[in-house]
Design an enzyme around this catalytic site. Structure first.
Site, short mmCIF file in Angstrom:
data_model
loop_
_atom_site.label_atom_id
_atom_site.label_comp_id
_atom_site.label_asym_id
_atom_site.label_seq_id
_atom_site.Cartn_x
_atom_site.Cartn_y
_atom_site.Cartn_z
N HIS A 91 -5.31 -34.48 29.37
CA HIS A 91 -4.64 -35.22 30.44
C HIS A 91 -3.13 -35.28 30.24
O HIS A 91 -2.45 -36.12 30.84
CB HIS A 91 -5.25 -36.62 30.61
CG HIS A 91 -6.47 -36.57 31.46
ND1 HIS A 91 -7.53 -35.77 31.16
CD2 HIS A 91 -6.79 -37.19 32.62
CE1 HIS A 91 -8.46 -35.90 32.09
NE2 HIS A 91 -8.04 -36.76 33.00
N ASP A 154 -4.00 -47.68 31.54
CA ASP A 154 -4.50 -48.01 32.88
C ASP A 154 -5.77 -47.23 33.21
O ASP A 154 -6.65 -47.70 33.92
CB ASP A 154 -3.47 -47.66 33.96
CG ASP A 154 -2.23 -48.52 33.85
OD1 ASP A 154 -2.27 -49.53 33.14
OD2 ASP A 154 -1.23 -48.17 34.49
N GLU A 267 1.85 -56.08 35.00
CA GLU A 267 2.40 -54.77 35.36
C GLU A 267 3.15 -54.95 36.68
O GLU A 267 3.25 -56.05 37.22
CB GLU A 267 1.31 -53.71 35.52
CG GLU A 267 0.76 -53.21 34.20
CD GLU A 267 0.14 -51.81 34.30
OE1 GLU A 267 0.29 -51.15 35.35
OE2 GLU A 267 -0.50 -51.39 33.32
#
Ligand code: FAD
Length: 514
Positions: A91, A154, A267
């Protein structure tokens, strides 16, 4: 499985092995418990989530465990210029887990090797494989033990080794620090092929070097992660601001409060002041039922607005009025636009897997697999207003085809002994421009704009660092690490003297570290 006589060819001139042309070398044969893929079966290792780079490895190794990883590294060290890259779940954005013509070790094959709960003097830890996905660590820890790690990313389809090689940050990091502040022991196969257990007191240079070490000192095969009791439920809340200084004042207020006096997750993101379905108002409400009335957004003419996202953790047995009261008390001092609030209650696991839902939707819409020229930065509190003025309010005011995250972190929750490079100030912001090219500017435009932003930060002398860094020259890497450069190079020389561990495609050439 036996890798016999890996035939490969190398360019002697540029320091990076290439599969075609030049002098040919044969590897010694090695016995592996796992498997070796070549040809078309290596395709997965030739690309990553970013979709910006493509390379061809010589082979994709699926190790059965630490012994296999050690053997591969030792064998590679006998082949001139052979490199090895660990791959977590691929990723990365800029080819960090790739190696051109080298050996890619697919750590996902080791997921099941370790999963053990430890109780040390009343504190709980989970001993997990470096190749385990965080989403599996979460669901297994919660369902089996009612416990969970404290600090997250996240999105959780990332491996333990992959995020620990960077930092691992999310809305809990202001309180518990990044994921690298929440591990107490690692097993690492060094660039010499040694199987080494390390911690703060045992081989500390290897331990701290590998945390945020971009996979440059060794391959993490096992990590001991701190746990805490898992809450049942989360109240997830979004509130909207028109003014950046009010947004930052409230966000900084929340992250600076003591435990118990603030939300459990903080956030935020920037969105466009229009009805664009991707970048505008529709991106703010948590679901259609809990939406808000856009008619009450003040007519400021501002190009962008700001959303503060917070969460409050609680147990199923807590009385609703107790939760309401606690949340209302925490929201009271905040200066968001009255009425611009969206909230939803969901289980703790659903909350932590929220981006997985977004992934499923994006896959269904065919946008998940498009290129992702993402830019992640850490920017000092002292420079964040300038950044807002120039970047958010001007350069990306029309959106980027994906979320633009911004939230504060506390430097004191990070350990200076790790390899991560940070801005100097105690409060600094994570800024993430998460571009989905199919919905926004083209790859070329996005890459050019990212470069323009970074160049502007350098020109203006901002106190900032790239997160998930990817530079192409030694000079850039030296500037990135600043006064940590010498330590980084010495650690590399100590644990990977042959520079076996590949710095990734287009990242920096191995010779730069020698
Ligand atoms: P890979 O991309 O496979 O590898 C990353 C790097 O680590 C490479 O250099 C690789 O060689 C090295 N590596 C991999 N495994 C090991 C190992 N076992 N030992 C040593 N080195 C290893 N990051 C955050 O901090 N917070 C977020 O909220 C967040 N959200 C994200 C959401 C999405 C959708 C995506 C795509 C990425 C997100 N990231 C986030 C970034 C993510 O943390 C990094 O991209 C991470 O590197 C990806 O992990 P991976 O397991 O896929 O690693």
């Amino acid at each position: 499985m036996r890798i016999a006589y890996l035939d490969r060819t190398v360019h002697e001139t540029d320091g990076e092995p290439k599969p075609n042309g030049g002098v040919s070398t044969l590897s010694k044969s090695i016995d592996l418990q796992g498997s070796v893929e070549t040809g078309d079966k290596t395709t997965i290792a030739s690309k990553d989530f970013g979709g910006l780079y493509s390379t061809k490895p010589l082979a994709l190794i699926k190790p059965a465990g630490s012994d296999d990883v050690s053997r591969v590294i030792k064998a590679a060290s006998r082949i001139p210029r052979m490199t090895v890259a660990a791959r977590g779940n691929g990723h990365s954005i800029n080819g960090q887990a790739m190696t051109n013509g080298g050996l890619v070790i697919d750590m996902r094959s080791t997921e099941e090797n370790h999963f053990r709960l430890l109780n040390i003097n009343g504190s709980f830890f989970i001993d997990v494989s470096g190749g385990a996905l965080w989403e599996n660590v979460l669901t297994r820890c919660v369902s089996r033990f009612g416990l969970a790690p404290r600090s997250w990313t996240d999105y959780l389809s990332l491996t333990v080794g992959g995020t620990l090689s960077n930092a691992g940050v999310s809305g809990q990091a202001f309180r518990y620090g990044p994921q690298i502040s929440n591990v107490t022991e690692l097993e690492i196969i060094t660039g010499k092929g040694d199987i080494t257990v390390c911690s703060e007191t045992r081989n500390p240079e290897l331990f701290f070097g590998s945390l945020g070490g971009l996979g440059q000192f060794g391959i993490i095969t096992r990590a001991m992660v701190k746990l805490q009791p898992a809450p049942d439920m989360v109240r997830w809340i979004r509130v909207v601001y028109t003014e950046f200084d009010e947004f930052t004042r409230d966000a900084e207020f929340l992250v600076s409060r003591d435990d118990g006096e603030s939300f459990d997750y903080v956030e935020g993101f920037v969105f466009c002041n229009n009805d664009d379905p991707v970048n505008g108002w529709p991106s703010v409400p948590l679901d259609p039922v809990h939406g808000f009335n856009q008619g009450i957004i003040p007519q400021t003419g501002a190009s962008v607005l700001y959303c503060l996202e917070v969460a409050f953790l609680y147990q199923k047995g807590d009385h609703p009025s107790t939760v309401d009261k606690a949340v209302a008390g925490l929201l009271k001092p905040l200066r968001f636009v009255e009425g611009l609030k969206s909230e939803v209650d969901l289980s703790y696991v659903e909350f932590l897997l929220r981006v997985k839902r977004a992934e499923e939707q994006a896959k269904a819409n065919g946008i998940w697999d498009a290129p992702h020229p993402w830019l992640n930065l850490f920017i000092s509190k002292s420079d964040i207003v300038d950044f807002d003025q120039t970047v958010f309010k001007k350069m990306v005011k029309d959106g980027i085809g994906g979320p633009m995250l911004i939230y504060p972190l506390m430097r004191s929750k990070w350990d200076n002994r790790t390899s991560v490079a940070l801005p100097d100030s105690e409060i600094f912001y994570l800024v993430a421009l998460l571009r989905f090219v199919s919905r926004g500017p083209s790859v070329e435009e996005s890459v050019a704009q990212n470069r323009e932003i970074v160049e502007w930060c350098i020109k203006e002398g901002l106190d900032f660092k790239l997160y998930l860094p990817h530079y192409q020259s030694k000079e850039q890497w030296k500037r990135h690490f600043g006064n940590q450069w010498t330590r980084f190079v010495e650690r590399k020389a100590s644990f990977d003297p042959m520079a076996i561990l590949a710095p990734g495609q287009n990242i920096f050439k191995r010779t730069h570290l020698s």
